[in-house]
Scaffold this active site. Structure first.
Site, PDB file in Angstrom:
ATOM      1  N   ARG A   1       0.958  -1.187  -0.093  1.00 26.87           N
ATOM      2  CA  ARG A   1       0.034  -0.008   0.090  1.00 26.87           C
ATOM      3  C   ARG A   1       0.823   1.197   0.058  1.00 26.87           C
ATOM      4  NH1 ARG A   1      -5.166   1.511   3.629  1.00 26.87           N
ATOM      5  NH2 ARG A   1      -6.086  -0.045   2.218  1.00 26.87           N
TER       6      ARG A   1
ATOM      7  N   HIS B   1      -7.558   0.315  -6.122  1.00 26.45           N
ATOM      8  CA  HIS B   1      -7.730  -0.276  -4.777  1.00 26.45           C
ATOM      9  C   HIS B   1      -8.371  -1.701  -5.276  1.00 26.45           C
ATOM     10  CE1 HIS B   1      -7.877  -1.373  -0.894  1.00 26.45           C
ATOM     11  NE2 HIS B   1      -8.544  -0.605  -0.454  1.00 26.45           N
TER      12      HIS B   1
ATOM     13  N   GLN C   1     -10.175  -4.268  -2.744  1.00 23.82           N
ATOM     14  CA  GLN C   1     -11.410  -3.720  -2.431  1.00 23.82           C
ATOM     15  C   GLN C   1     -12.459  -4.120  -3.493  1.00 23.82           C
ATOM     16  OE1 GLN C   1     -12.192  -1.914   0.536  1.00 23.82           O
ATOM     17  NE2 GLN C   1     -14.182  -2.530  -0.191  1.00 23.82           N
TER      18      GLN C   1
ATOM     19  N   ASP D   1     -17.365   6.349  -0.581  1.00 28.76           N
ATOM     20  CA  ASP D   1     -16.029   6.305  -0.120  1.00 28.76           C
ATOM     21  C   ASP D   1     -15.647   7.750   0.496  1.00 28.76           C
ATOM     22  OD1 ASP D   1     -13.427   5.757   0.690  1.00 28.76           O
ATOM     23  OD2 ASP D   1     -12.620   6.040  -1.233  1.00 28.76           O
TER      24      ASP D   1
ATOM     25  N   CYS E   1     -16.401   1.148   1.259  1.00 27.39           N
ATOM     26  CA  CYS E   1     -15.073   0.518   1.560  1.00 27.39           C
ATOM     27  C   CYS E   1     -14.511   0.506   2.977  1.00 27.39           C
ATOM     28  CB  CYS E   1     -14.189   1.026   0.498  1.00 27.39           C
ATOM     29  SG  CYS E   1     -13.653   2.615   0.449  1.00 27.39           S
TER      30      CYS E   1
ATOM     31  N   ARG F   1     -13.137  -8.673   2.560  1.00 29.28           N
ATOM     32  CA  ARG F   1     -11.905  -8.373   2.193  1.00 29.28           C
ATOM     33  C   ARG F   1     -10.921  -9.638   2.534  1.00 29.28           C
ATOM     34  NH1 ARG F   1     -10.100  -3.373   2.021  1.00 29.28           N
ATOM     35  NH2 ARG F   1      -8.603  -4.397   1.028  1.00 29.28           N
TER      36      ARG F   1
HETATM   37  N1   CP Z   1     -11.066  -0.177   2.648  1.00 28.75           N
HETATM   38  C1   CP Z   1      -9.922  -0.290   3.341  1.00 28.75           C
HETATM   39  O1   CP Z   1      -8.999  -0.473   2.333  1.00 28.75           O
HETATM   40  O2   CP Z   1      -9.671  -0.175   4.617  1.00 28.75           O
HETATM   41  P1   CP Z   1      -8.327   0.073   5.430  1.00 28.75           P
HETATM   42  O3   CP Z   1      -7.882   1.462   5.069  1.00 28.75           O
HETATM   43  O4   CP Z   1      -8.748   0.261   6.783  1.00 28.75           O
HETATM   44  O5   CP Z   1      -7.184  -0.954   4.861  1.00 28.75           O
HETATM   45  N1  NVA Z   2     -10.204   6.531  -1.201  1.00 33.16           N
HETATM   46  C1  NVA Z   2      -9.561   6.095   0.273  1.00 33.16           C
HETATM   47  C2  NVA Z   2      -9.690   4.520   0.291  1.00 33.16           C
HETATM   48  C3  NVA Z   2      -9.321   4.264   1.829  1.00 33.16           C
HETATM   49  C4  NVA Z   2      -9.543   2.653   1.922  1.00 33.16           C
HETATM   50  C5  NVA Z   2      -8.307   6.431   0.332  1.00 33.16           C
HETATM   51  O1  NVA Z   2      -7.401   6.310  -0.585  1.00 33.16           O
HETATM   52  O2  NVA Z   2      -7.824   7.017   1.402  1.00 33.16           O
END
Ligand code: CP
Ligand code: NVA
Length: 312
Positions: free
Chosen positions: A104, A131, A134, A226, A266, A294
């Site tokens: 990430r 993502h 997700q 989101d 999400c 997930r």
């Molecule tokens: N939805 C999601 O990716 O959550 P986190 O940021 O908690 O991993």
């Molecule tokens: N769009 C959000 C998703 C978090 C899971 C971000 O990138 O922070």
């Protein structure tokens, strides 16, 4: 050939279908997969915060009999990447120690760079652009709740971002129409839109955007929200929130579907910002089943990419 999940562009419709079928089976009979990753180690690099992704990957790898290494890029225990070691060198070194990398981070180029220079599967656990993990969990959730994703309509309401980009790519791979309702000042990424629309044309589905959320949600089977402020955008928070005025998911918007639509998110959620509490915690909401999925979807991805299950 080493396969990756850099984005959903790495997976065909058949691949996505296989992931979701396997995820459903892993969910039903987890014990059958308990030793499939025995002797395998997976490096998990997190340059951004996470609750669901990090924990579900770590638990999932454990449940498959593998070893998960939870790594960061900053602080006293962080990887040298955070001090400038190149992606190329990191990829080459990690390929000597571990069997896959889950990452990430901010730039999609880091995910692509690890894949280009290493010799092990690279899994995108969120970048500024995509993502995919997700979206796969979302497809599993939609299939469970609607019986199928084929012929269904999902409308994402809010800021065009990594999550909406992945949903646009997911739609055609699952036989589903995806509309992104976003203000003109926060348009969808044109390259992702073009690719998703080309995929949709080939699949006989629709991917589109709309600036009118009420019009967009008509006949929707699911509405998706989101956060309005993604990780890394904190300095623009005030501006983003102002631009997204009118794009909150409310009871009225759920009713505007004309159906008993599902609500997906999400997470993490901000009640009173992108979604009203009565929707988030109401009868439409499947967000916690979605969060659980997930785990199952990622276990399926790991099994397929690491050879713990076959693609066909
Ligand atoms: N939805 C999601 O990716 O959550 P986190 O940021 O908690 O991993
Ligand atoms: N769009 C959000 C998703 C978090 C899971 C971000 O990138 O922070």
């Amino acid at each position: 050939m080493t396969r990756h999940l850099r984005s959903l562009m790495d997976f065909s419709a058949d691949d996505v279908s296989r992931v979701i079928d396997l995820a459903a089976d892993v969910k039903r009979t987890p014990g059958a997969y308990a030793t499939r990753l025995a002797g395998r180690s997976v490096a998990m690099i997190f340059a951004k915060q996470s609750t669901r992704t990090r924990i579900s990957f770590e638990v999932g790898i454990h449940q498959l009999g593998g070893q998960a290494l939870s790594l960061s890029t900053s602080g006293g225990t962080g990887m040298q990447m955070g001090r400038g070691e190149t992606v190329e060198d990191t990829a080459k070194v990690l390929s000597r120690f571990v069997h896959a990398v889950v990452i990430r981070t901010f730039g999609q180029d880091q995910v692509d760079g690890l894949a280009a220079h290493g010799s092990i599967p690279i899994i995108n656990a969120l970048t500024d652009m995509f993502h995919p993990c997700q979206a796969l969990a979302d497809l599993l959730t939609l299939r469970e709740k609607l019986g199928t994703t084929k012929g269904k309509k999902l409308v994402y309401v809010g800021a065009a971002n990594n999550v909406s980009n992945s949903l646009m790519l997911a739609g055609p791979r699952a036989g589903m129409d995806v509309i992104v309702a976003t203000p003109p000042s926060l348009p969808v990424n044109p390259e992702v839109l073009a690719r998703a629309q080309a995929d949709a044309k080939a699949a006989g589905t629709i991917v589109a955007f709309d600036h009118d959320p009420v019009r967009a949600v008509k006949d929707a089977d699911a509405i998706y929200a989101d956060t309005w402020v993604s990780m890394g955008e904190e300095e623009q928070a005030k501006e983003l929130i102002a631009k997204l005025d009118g794009f909150r998911v409310t009871r009225k918007l759920m009713d505007a579907t004309g159906k008993d639509a599902l609500f997906l998110h999400c997470l993490p959620a901000h009640r009173g910002e992108e979604v009203d509490a009565e929707v988030m915690d109401g009868r439409w909401s499947v967000v916690f089943d979605e969060a659980e999925n997930r785990l199952h979807a990622q276990k399926a991805v790991l099994l397929l990419l690491l050879g713990g299950a076959s693609w066909s």
